[in-house]
Write an enzyme that holds these catalytic residues in place. Sequence first.
Site, mmCIF file in Angstrom:
data_model
loop_
_atom_site.group_PDB
_atom_site.id
_atom_site.type_symbol
_atom_site.label_atom_id
_atom_site.label_comp_id
_atom_site.label_asym_id
_atom_site.label_seq_id
_atom_site.Cartn_x
_atom_site.Cartn_y
_atom_site.Cartn_z
ATOM 1 N N THR A 121 7.909 4.878 6.815
ATOM 2 C CA THR A 121 8.762 5.448 8.336
ATOM 3 C C THR A 121 8.712 4.651 9.533
ATOM 4 O OG1 THR A 121 7.895 6.515 6.706
ATOM 5 C CG2 THR A 121 8.496 7.858 8.837
ATOM 6 N N LEU A 153 8.886 11.338 -0.707
ATOM 7 C CA LEU A 153 7.755 11.935 -1.420
ATOM 8 C C LEU A 153 6.859 12.296 -0.862
ATOM 9 C CD1 LEU A 153 5.066 10.210 -1.502
ATOM 10 C CD2 LEU A 153 6.009 8.835 -3.006
ATOM 11 N N CYS A 260 1.275 11.965 7.411
ATOM 12 C CA CYS A 260 2.661 11.635 7.661
ATOM 13 C C CYS A 260 2.731 12.539 9.031
ATOM 14 C CB CYS A 260 3.456 11.696 6.644
ATOM 15 S SG CYS A 260 3.391 9.909 4.891
ATOM 16 N N LYS A 263 1.137 11.231 12.937
ATOM 17 C CA LYS A 263 2.158 10.703 13.128
ATOM 18 C C LYS A 263 3.627 10.846 13.481
ATOM 19 C CE LYS A 263 2.176 7.846 9.580
ATOM 20 N NZ LYS A 263 4.069 7.000 9.030
ATOM 21 N N ARG A 327 -6.427 10.831 4.867
ATOM 22 C CA ARG A 327 -5.959 11.067 6.330
ATOM 23 C C ARG A 327 -5.396 11.673 6.604
ATOM 24 N NH1 ARG A 327 -2.108 5.734 4.061
ATOM 25 N NH2 ARG A 327 -1.528 7.557 2.828
HETATM 26 P P1 NAD Z 1 -0.885 2.671 2.125
HETATM 27 O O1 NAD Z 1 -1.790 3.840 2.793
HETATM 28 O O2 NAD Z 1 -1.210 4.572 0.461
HETATM 29 O O3 NAD Z 1 -0.162 2.128 1.686
HETATM 30 C C1 NAD Z 1 0.429 0.792 2.100
HETATM 31 C C2 NAD Z 1 -0.327 -0.120 1.773
HETATM 32 O O4 NAD Z 1 0.126 -1.650 2.167
HETATM 33 C C3 NAD Z 1 -1.903 -0.860 0.912
HETATM 34 O O5 NAD Z 1 -1.735 -0.908 -0.405
HETATM 35 C C4 NAD Z 1 -1.737 -1.886 1.693
HETATM 36 O O6 NAD Z 1 -3.033 -2.624 1.244
HETATM 37 C C5 NAD Z 1 -0.595 -2.393 1.729
HETATM 38 N N1 NAD Z 1 -0.474 -3.453 2.676
HETATM 39 C C6 NAD Z 1 -0.741 -3.466 3.647
HETATM 40 N N2 NAD Z 1 -0.010 -4.897 4.829
HETATM 41 C C7 NAD Z 1 0.245 -5.323 4.044
HETATM 42 C C8 NAD Z 1 1.126 -6.941 3.466
HETATM 43 N N3 NAD Z 1 0.885 -7.554 5.199
HETATM 44 N N4 NAD Z 1 1.237 -7.317 2.928
HETATM 45 C C9 NAD Z 1 1.127 -6.960 1.246
HETATM 46 N N5 NAD Z 1 0.398 -5.455 1.324
HETATM 47 C C10 NAD Z 1 -0.071 -4.452 2.529
HETATM 48 O O7 NAD Z 1 0.115 3.898 2.705
HETATM 49 P P2 NAD Z 1 1.288 5.302 2.030
HETATM 50 O O8 NAD Z 1 0.847 6.333 2.178
HETATM 51 O O9 NAD Z 1 2.054 4.667 1.220
HETATM 52 O O10 NAD Z 1 2.641 4.793 3.294
HETATM 53 C C11 NAD Z 1 3.174 3.569 3.262
HETATM 54 C C12 NAD Z 1 4.689 3.876 4.148
HETATM 55 O O11 NAD Z 1 5.671 5.448 3.366
HETATM 56 C C13 NAD Z 1 4.198 4.750 5.610
HETATM 57 O O12 NAD Z 1 5.304 4.454 6.267
HETATM 58 C C14 NAD Z 1 4.075 6.079 5.067
HETATM 59 O O13 NAD Z 1 4.410 7.049 6.393
HETATM 60 C C15 NAD Z 1 5.501 5.987 4.726
HETATM 61 N N6 NAD Z 1 5.432 7.654 3.399
HETATM 62 C C16 NAD Z 1 5.088 8.195 2.839
HETATM 63 C C17 NAD Z 1 4.477 8.905 2.437
HETATM 64 C C18 NAD Z 1 3.009 9.698 2.206
HETATM 65 O O14 NAD Z 1 3.181 10.669 1.133
HETATM 66 N N7 NAD Z 1 1.844 9.415 2.132
HETATM 67 C C19 NAD Z 1 5.608 9.771 2.420
HETATM 68 C C20 NAD Z 1 6.243 9.514 2.516
HETATM 69 C C21 NAD Z 1 6.549 8.168 4.013
#
Ligand code: NAD
Length: 431
Positions: A121, A153, A260, A263, A327
């Site tokens: 996002t 999701l 989410c 933020k 979080r």
């Molecule tokens: P998360 O912290 O669970 O996962 C992020 C992953 O990225 C981690 O495994 C981290 O180790 C990895 N990472 C970070 N930098 C990296 C790099 N340079 N190379 C390789 N891996 C790297 O986060 P999330 O909850 O999966 O969210 C990810 C994105 O999706 C965010 O932008 C969030 O806003 C969005 N999002 C999250 C949700 C949710 O419910 N969690 C839903 C929709 C959208």
Amino acid sequence: MKISMIGAGYVGLTSGAVFATLGNTVWVVRRDREKIEKLKKGIIPIYEPGLSEIVKRNVKAGRLIPTTEYSQCVPFSDVVFIAVGTPEGREGADLSQVYAAAEEIARNLKKGYTVIVDKSTVPPGTAEEITEIINKHKRAGARFEVASSPEFLRQGNAVEDTTKPDRVVIGVNSSKAAKILVKLHKPLRCPVVVTKVRSAEIIKLAANAYLSLRIGFIDQIANLCEEMGADVQDIIRGIGLDRRIGTHYWWPGMGYGGYCFPKDVKALAALYKTSSQEDNLFSKLDELNEKRVERFALKISEKIGALKGKLIGVLGLSSRHGTDDIRGSVPLNFIRVLLRSGAKIKAYDPMAQENAKVIMGSHVEFLNTPYDVAKNVDALCVVTEWQEFRKLDLKKIKKLMKGNVLLDSKNIYTPEKVKKLGFTYLSTGRI
Ligand code: NAD
């Protein structure tokens, strides 16, 4: 197709596993070697219902390949997704993980064409920034386009939401990228909304801000109900039957939380500020939401007096039922307010306990069952909707407690039944 999924957290791992289930070859990339080794054995680093099974199955079948190395997957991929974290920053989202991922993708792009899709996002304009970074670091002959396909999701329901999404949004600047991404998502059999890249980026922020707004709205109505002796659940029934409004997604409580919503609302507010429209709905929504937990601490002290030295039990620590993620956890913010008032806290959560221990340490006594928490407390607060809490033996709980105040911030109990048991019942917007 051959896909690289950069980031193997809640979004990356779930999407990666679902794309693998659909028959694609998917590499999931994260930098943490220990977690990748575990993933190779099918052990997932998070709790998400049903995810472990599909990860195990696809890893075993060789369709899901965990790796720490971009070089092992990006050069062989048709599509590279960016699904790294975008935590709250000082002025909107912190995009450093996205920029770092873009740079590494660039260094590993193959000669020929690759679609790079941002799933994280991000604010509008980020795809252009990613394009700039990749142009700066890519090798000669690598051709690419940056698209946006935001993720919708819900944690705790991630596998189901990813397998049967309400819609997929694809933001592209060319029909070539559109064709590839529409084909990739076709087996999901859901509406596909193809837009310009910037529109897709805004769609995600707008969706989360709207859902937050519904929570903020009903919280405001709940406040009024408390003042006026009305029941917010009746209001929900009464307004919900209007088809323009709907009965779904009304969650009065301690405010919206999680990774989410807070933020993303802040990110929209920050966008308004940079566009010199200081006065906006999202700043106010955020401000009201931040104050919410204090109201609940006050409700308790109105019943049991000053909180200093009082023993309070809290059931629920995760940011949402169904997940171990803490979080942006509203329950933890609530506990912080209680601790600041001098209360002593005992707590329990079915899944998030270990994660909460890391953050709260010795400030909170963590116990193994809700009944252990209830023992001798002056007040008990049920603050998430785990099924386990809905089924509690409240008669037993009442006997174990020293006081009789039960706070049910999610309105999961029936007020009359709880009051009959001798509790002083506190809720959100109920009489
Ligand atoms: P998360 O912290 O669970 O996962 C992020 C992953 O990225 C981690 O495994 C981290 O180790 C990895 N990472 C970070 N930098 C990296 C790099 N340079 N190379 C390789 N891996 C790297 O986060 P999330 O909850 O999966 O969210 C990810 C994105 O999706 C965010 O932008 C969030 O806003 C969005 N999002 C999250 C949700 C949710 O419910 N969690 C839903 C929709 C959208």
